[in-house]
Write a protein that holds these residues in place. Structure first.
Motif, PDB file in Angstrom:
ATOM      1  N   MET A 167       0.829  -1.205   0.000  1.00  0.00           N
ATOM      2  CA  MET A 167       0.000   0.000   0.000  1.00  0.00           C
ATOM      3  C   MET A 167       0.869   1.263   0.000  1.00  0.00           C
ATOM      4  N   LYS A 168       1.870   1.276   0.859  1.00  0.00           N
ATOM      5  CA  LYS A 168       2.718   2.460   0.983  1.00  0.00           C
ATOM      6  C   LYS A 168       3.544   2.709  -0.272  1.00  0.00           C
ATOM      7  N   GLN A 169       3.793   1.640  -1.036  1.00  0.00           N
ATOM      8  CA  GLN A 169       4.585   1.780  -2.266  1.00  0.00           C
ATOM      9  C   GLN A 169       3.720   1.976  -3.511  1.00  0.00           C
ATOM     10  N   GLY A 170       2.417   2.036  -3.322  1.00  0.00           N
ATOM     11  CA  GLY A 170       1.546   2.389  -4.450  1.00  0.00           C
ATOM     12  C   GLY A 170       0.782   1.262  -5.094  1.00  0.00           C
ATOM     13  N   ILE A 171       0.902   0.020  -4.591  1.00  0.00           N
ATOM     14  CA  ILE A 171       0.073  -1.065  -5.131  1.00  0.00           C
ATOM     15  C   ILE A 171      -1.359  -0.877  -4.638  1.00  0.00           C
ATOM     16  N   ASN A 172      -2.294  -0.858  -5.578  1.00  0.00           N
ATOM     17  CA  ASN A 172      -3.688  -0.645  -5.173  1.00  0.00           C
ATOM     18  C   ASN A 172      -4.628  -1.752  -5.672  1.00  0.00           C
TER      19      ASN A 172
END
Length: 376
Positions: A44-49
């Motif tokens: 989540m923090k690295q942008g995987i959504n």
């Protein structure tokens, strides 16, 4: 994290698959929920959504665990996908019961993405049979907003995919296929990509590393790739291959630990598709890896000489898959749609087929070996 446009959404180019979550003591049904939660938090923090689960993953526990983990995040911060489990024919008349249970297990009121799971030879007739009402029910859920985007996944042949698309293609918004640089030729991946591009259907990718096999190439192959891109790790080549293929929107990876996740996320910080020369060399490496695969060209001379009427080219294709993979579910699943009297075990070893095979394949030996492998 690279992003890809899908309709009015912006999806992370890398999605987290929840089929190979960390487990305790090698027991697939016992998910290490704390470790999985750390992975999701990092993702989540690295942008995987985008998060992909399914009814049968981890013995039915994947949806439960992902539901509990994702409940800790705002609903509009992630996209959740799951699937109707049509890989099991006993589920075909239970679409409403299963869908309602999935919402409960995943702790959500709607699914962003929902799929007909594993369209293949074994279940295509049932999926297309109106008596089960699967398509009708899922379309109603879409109308109600409980499914935002409807698609399908496929492990079946291009022919089976085409049948499904001819029936439901205008309503399918995406399709998930097994795609990697081995299966580009080995499982006719190129033809499947061409078919989906012809229909204008965005491609979701599963098994980009073919169960981890493409993370561990032979040493000679690794050296060749290192000469081309000194900074690129071996697994990254599988993702760079996908970045080269037109129509690919979502790459799903079933990562089992934080280290795998971190490395894959690092790869998806950049878009570095392969050059023509790099693609040529990569596919040349594939040819070496497939050395030993039976060279059947499906000329079908053998079929007219088989006293049992076996579909020998089709069986040899499944034999190659089963042998190269070291087992797996694809060949047994495909054979479920084939009458028992047409299985490899039905071969009588007369060798009439071998007398007319231009490739001089020892077909009777392959059929015996295939039958033995299926028993084991």
């Amino acid at each position: 994290m690279l992003k890809k446009k899908f309709q009015d959404l912006e999806l992370s180019a890398l999605g987290m698959g929840a089929m190979r979550l960390p487990v305790f003591d090698g027991d697939d049904a016992k998910i290490d929920e704390a470790a999985a939660a750390k992975m999701v938090d990092y993702a989540m923090k690295q942008g995987i959504n985008y998060y992909d689960t399914a009814w049968g993953y981890h013995g039915g526990n994947s949806e439960l665990v992902m539901g509990r983990i994702l409940k800790n995040y705002p609903r509009d911060s992630f996209y959740l996908a799951t699937k109707f489990p049509g890989y099991d024919l006993s589920n075909m008349d239970k679409v409403e019961e299963i869908f309602e249970k999935q919402l409960e297990k995943c702790n959500v009121d709607y699914f962003d993405f929902y799929l007909f799971h594993n369209v293949c030879e074994m279940n295509i007739d049932a999926y297309l049979d109106e008596k089960y009402g699967i398509f009708e029910y899922l379309m109603k859920q879409k109308e109600k907003g409980r499914i935002r985007h409807l698609g399908f996944s496929a492990h079946g042949s291009c022919k089976v995919m085409k049948r499904f698309l001819e029936a439901y293609g205008e309503h399918m918004e995406f399709c998930q296929i097994q795609l990697n640089y081995i299966d580009w030729s080995f499982q006719d991946g190129k033809a499947k990509v061409d078919l989906l591009n012809e229909y204008g259907i965005p491609i979701w990718v599963m098994e980009p590393l073919r169960g981890g096999r493409l993370a561990r190439l032979p040493e000679a192959a690794q050296e060749r790739l290192k000469e081309l891109r000194t900074e690129e790790e071996v697994p990254a080549w599988a993702f760079r291959f996908l970045q080269t293929i037109p129509g690919v929107t979502m790459d799903l990876s079933g990562m089992s630990d934080l280290d795998q996740l971190q490395k894959n996320i690092n790869t998806y910080e950049t878009d570095k598709p392969l050059s023509d020369e790099e693609m040529k060399i990569l596919l040349d490496i594939v040819n070496g890896m497939l050395n030993g695969v039976l060279p059947c060209t499906a000329c079908r001379y053998c079929v007219s000489h088989c006293p049992k009427g076996l579909d020998i080219p089709g069986l040899l294709e499944l034999y190659n898959e089963h042998s190269f993979t070291g087992g797996g579910f694809i060949a047994p699943m495909a054979l479920m749609a084939v009458p028992e009297e047409k299985h490899p075990s039905a071969c009588v070893g007369c060798r009439s087929c071998e007398a007319v095979c231009p490739q001089q394949i020892k077909i009777s030996e392959a059929m015996t070996d295939f039958a033995d492998k299926l028993k084991g």
